[in-house]
Design a protein around this motif. Structure first.
Motif, PDB file in Angstrom:
ATOM      1  N   LEU A  55      62.944  29.438  18.900  1.00  0.00           N
ATOM      2  CA  LEU A  55      62.115  28.964  17.800  1.00  0.00           C
ATOM      3  C   LEU A  55      61.547  30.189  17.084  1.00  0.00           C
ATOM      4  O   LEU A  55      60.923  31.046  17.726  1.00  0.00           O
ATOM      5  CB  LEU A  55      60.996  28.072  18.326  1.00  0.00           C
ATOM      6  N   VAL A  58      57.686  31.731  17.384  1.00  0.00           N
ATOM      7  CA  VAL A  58      56.879  31.031  18.388  1.00  0.00           C
ATOM      8  C   VAL A  58      56.936  31.828  19.684  1.00  0.00           C
ATOM      9  O   VAL A  58      58.011  32.173  20.161  1.00  0.00           O
ATOM     10  CB  VAL A  58      57.397  29.593  18.619  1.00  0.00           C
ATOM     11  N   THR A  59      55.762  32.128  20.246  1.00  0.00           N
ATOM     12  CA  THR A  59      55.697  32.840  21.522  1.00  0.00           C
ATOM     13  C   THR A  59      54.959  31.980  22.540  1.00  0.00           C
ATOM     14  O   THR A  59      54.228  31.051  22.178  1.00  0.00           O
ATOM     15  CB  THR A  59      54.959  34.187  21.374  1.00  0.00           C
ATOM     16  N   LEU A  62      51.195  32.189  22.046  1.00  0.00           N
ATOM     17  CA  LEU A  62      50.719  31.407  20.903  1.00  0.00           C
ATOM     18  C   LEU A  62      50.395  29.978  21.339  1.00  0.00           C
ATOM     19  O   LEU A  62      49.389  29.401  20.935  1.00  0.00           O
ATOM     20  CB  LEU A  62      51.783  31.387  19.795  1.00  0.00           C
ATOM     21  N   ILE A  63      51.242  29.420  22.208  1.00  0.00           N
ATOM     22  CA  ILE A  63      51.043  28.046  22.664  1.00  0.00           C
ATOM     23  C   ILE A  63      50.024  27.973  23.798  1.00  0.00           C
ATOM     24  O   ILE A  63      49.064  27.211  23.737  1.00  0.00           O
ATOM     25  CB  ILE A  63      52.388  27.439  23.108  1.00  0.00           C
ATOM     26  N   TRP A  67      46.438  28.252  21.490  1.00  0.00           N
ATOM     27  CA  TRP A  67      46.247  26.844  21.163  1.00  0.00           C
ATOM     28  C   TRP A  67      45.673  26.085  22.349  1.00  0.00           C
ATOM     29  O   TRP A  67      44.530  25.635  22.313  1.00  0.00           O
ATOM     30  CB  TRP A  67      47.579  26.221  20.711  1.00  0.00           C
ATOM     31  N   HIS A 107      61.284  28.986  28.047  1.00  0.00           N
ATOM     32  CA  HIS A 107      61.312  30.296  27.397  1.00  0.00           C
ATOM     33  C   HIS A 107      62.021  31.343  28.233  1.00  0.00           C
ATOM     34  O   HIS A 107      62.244  31.172  29.433  1.00  0.00           O
ATOM     35  CB  HIS A 107      59.875  30.749  27.086  1.00  0.00           C
ATOM     36  N   LEU A 138      51.931  24.068  14.918  1.00  0.00           N
ATOM     37  CA  LEU A 138      52.000  25.318  15.660  1.00  0.00           C
ATOM     38  C   LEU A 138      53.425  25.873  15.684  1.00  0.00           C
ATOM     39  O   LEU A 138      53.640  27.066  15.456  1.00  0.00           O
ATOM     40  CB  LEU A 138      51.507  25.109  17.090  1.00  0.00           C
ATOM     41  N   VAL A 139      54.412  25.021  15.946  1.00  0.00           N
ATOM     42  CA  VAL A 139      55.809  25.468  15.996  1.00  0.00           C
ATOM     43  C   VAL A 139      56.250  26.016  14.639  1.00  0.00           C
ATOM     44  O   VAL A 139      57.048  26.946  14.562  1.00  0.00           O
ATOM     45  CB  VAL A 139      56.727  24.323  16.479  1.00  0.00           C
ATOM     46  N   THR A 141      54.409  27.673  12.537  1.00  0.00           N
ATOM     47  CA  THR A 141      53.464  28.711  12.121  1.00  0.00           C
ATOM     48  C   THR A 141      54.105  29.730  11.187  1.00  0.00           C
ATOM     49  O   THR A 141      53.514  30.119  10.189  1.00  0.00           O
ATOM     50  CB  THR A 141      52.882  29.422  13.359  1.00  0.00           C
ATOM     51  N   THR A 142      55.319  30.184  11.514  1.00  0.00           N
ATOM     52  CA  THR A 142      55.964  31.221  10.696  1.00  0.00           C
ATOM     53  C   THR A 142      56.818  30.647   9.566  1.00  0.00           C
ATOM     54  O   THR A 142      57.470  31.400   8.857  1.00  0.00           O
ATOM     55  CB  THR A 142      56.840  32.136  11.572  1.00  0.00           C
ATOM     56  N   ARG A 147      55.359  23.368   7.249  1.00  0.00           N
ATOM     57  CA  ARG A 147      54.349  22.899   8.214  1.00  0.00           C
ATOM     58  C   ARG A 147      53.877  21.483   7.930  1.00  0.00           C
ATOM     59  O   ARG A 147      53.834  20.642   8.825  1.00  0.00           O
ATOM     60  CB  ARG A 147      53.141  23.835   8.223  1.00  0.00           C
TER      61      ARG A 147
END
Length: 186
Positions: A55, A58-59, A62-63, A67, A107, A138-139, A141-142, A147
């Motif tokens: 993704l 997404v790291t 970050l999750i 979050w 991951h 959130l997914v 985000t970039t 979004r």
């Protein structure tokens, strides 16, 4: 027909059958091997590669930290339980106060292959649609231009078995598992 004539007729018939079979086998053995390309065909430019299995942007932190950690969720890396997936690791986060909600992150190190948000509250409840929508935001985000549409789709399909692709990410809602899953579409 006398027995000697019958014997001769059977011998002639057997000779004919053996001759035909021998001729077919000899013809097959004498054929040249089939021809084909010497090298495998070139892989098309759009063919999925390992680099596009994640993704974008997404790291795990970050999750799990930015979050869910701020919302007092508990995240843990359970021992692999015979998981058959491409990811090397799995992080499971559960909501506080024994709420029937969880988020699973598959991951490789910090690179995320998929995010699944599960909610066992009644279908269509505000808490589930909010969880799905927040996970989508959130997914993505970039990918800020997608979004809002991703969050809207996630909330709007919380009570359906559905899937779509937005901005190179596949969103999948599954009623039997009661979750939404985000994976790279390529």
């Amino acid at each position: 027909m006398t027995p000697s004539r019958l014997t001769i007729a059977v011998m002639v018939a057997v000779s004919l059958v053996v001759g035909v079979v021998t001729g077919v086998v000899a013809a097959k053995i004498g054929e040249p091997p089939p021809k084909g390309p010497a090298l495998p065909l070139a892989v098309a430019a759009g063919f999925p590669t390992a680099g596009r299995a994640y993704l974008p942007g997404v790291t795990v932190s970050l999750i799990t930290q930015d979050w869910l950690g701020k919302a007092a969720w508990t995240c843990d890396v359970p021992e692999p339980a015979g998981y058959l997936n491409a990811a090397q690791q799995r992080t499971l986060c559960v909501a506080p106060a024994l709420s029937p909600m969880s988020v699973t992150v598959l991951h490789d190190g910090s690179k995320v292959r998929s995010v699944s948000a599960s909610c066992r509250h009644p279908l269509g409840s505000t808490i589930c649609t909010t969880l799905y929508s927040a996970a989508a935001e959130l997914v993505f985000t970039t990918i800020p231009e997608h979004r809002a549409s991703a969050a809207g789709w996630a909330a709007g399909n919380a009570t359906l078995d559905a899937n779509t692709t937005i901005g190179g990410i596949r969103l999948i809602t599954d009623l039997s598992a009661r979750h939404i899953r985000f994976v790279a579409a390529e």
